[in-house]
Design an enzyme around this catalytic site. Structure first.
Site, PDB file in Angstrom:
ATOM      1  N   ILE A  89     -24.820  24.647 -47.916  1.00  0.00           N
ATOM      2  CA  ILE A  89     -23.817  23.755 -47.343  1.00  0.00           C
ATOM      3  C   ILE A  89     -24.489  22.635 -46.567  1.00  0.00           C
ATOM      4  O   ILE A  89     -25.405  22.879 -45.784  1.00  0.00           O
ATOM      5  CB  ILE A  89     -22.888  24.542 -46.388  1.00  0.00           C
ATOM      6  N   CYS A  90     -24.011  21.411 -46.766  1.00  0.00           N
ATOM      7  CA  CYS A  90     -24.465  20.263 -45.984  1.00  0.00           C
ATOM      8  C   CYS A  90     -23.359  19.937 -44.977  1.00  0.00           C
ATOM      9  O   CYS A  90     -22.344  19.333 -45.329  1.00  0.00           O
ATOM     10  CB  CYS A  90     -24.736  19.065 -46.891  1.00  0.00           C
TER      11      CYS A  90
END
Length: 196
Positions: A89-90
């Site tokens: 996840i960013c």
């Protein structure tokens, strides 16, 4: 040392209104410690993720809440800020913008908000980001397809699934046990039954 009292309090907080927030957190399937948790977020309304239940792997370090939790999507999702390959996840609050004032619930609510508002200009998955920017209609259709394929529990009732699997020659008690172990996923139950 992990602040166990805080984590337990956060688990209660996450689960007390899960039917409203669409967020829940439980001990990981191995159930061995507070360091490894499983979160679930429901796909936001009016998005291609609506109707999906997305599982998040959560690992807490010894220094939580002073260090952010490590979160990763276990459910496959088509989104520019989430890797379609490994679920990475960013999201800034899971990295340098984390604060000890934040909680597991705020982190999961932020992930839910991320599903509502993709940020293709700050991608985790360049292929998805390119599609989101250049062919938004196809992006939405693909995201919806992935949600239906990977995040939706089939609408067929449990009894119908039991009947179908029993018709394949499996005993009822094994069928029910297999379905229960895989949260009602008929295909995974069949795999489990076939592998013995």
């Amino acid at each position: 040392m992990l602040d166990a009292a805080r984590v337990q309090k956060e688990l209660v907080e996450c689960n007390k209104d899960c039917h409203i927030s669409g967020i829940s957190v439980d001990l990981h399937r191995d159930g061995s410690s507070l360091y490894h948790l499983t979160g679930t977020i429901s796909g936001p309304l009016d998005t291609p993720y609506e109707g999906g239940a997305f599982e998040i792997d959560i690992v807490l370090s010894e220094s939580y809440p002073f260090q952010p939790p490590k979160m990763q999507f276990k459910t496959k999702v088509w989104h520019p800020n989430i890797s379609s390959q490994n679920g990475a996840i960013c999201l800034d609050i899971l990295k340098d913008q984390w604060s000890p004032a934040l909680t597991l619930k705020t982190a999961l609510l932020s992930l839910q908000a991320l599903l509502s508002a993709p940020a293709p200009n700050d991608p985790q998955d360049a292929v998805v980001a390119k599609q989101c920017l250049n062919d938004h209609t196809t992006f939405v259709a693909t995201a919806r397809y992935w949600t239906e394929a990977f995040a939706m529990r089939t609408t067929v009732g449990t009894e119908e699934k039991v009947k179908k699997l029993m018709e394949m020659g499996f005993p009822e008690n094994l069928v029910r046990s297999a379905l229960e172990n895989v949260k009602g996923d008929e295909n995974m139950a069949l795999e489990k039954l076939c592998s013995g």
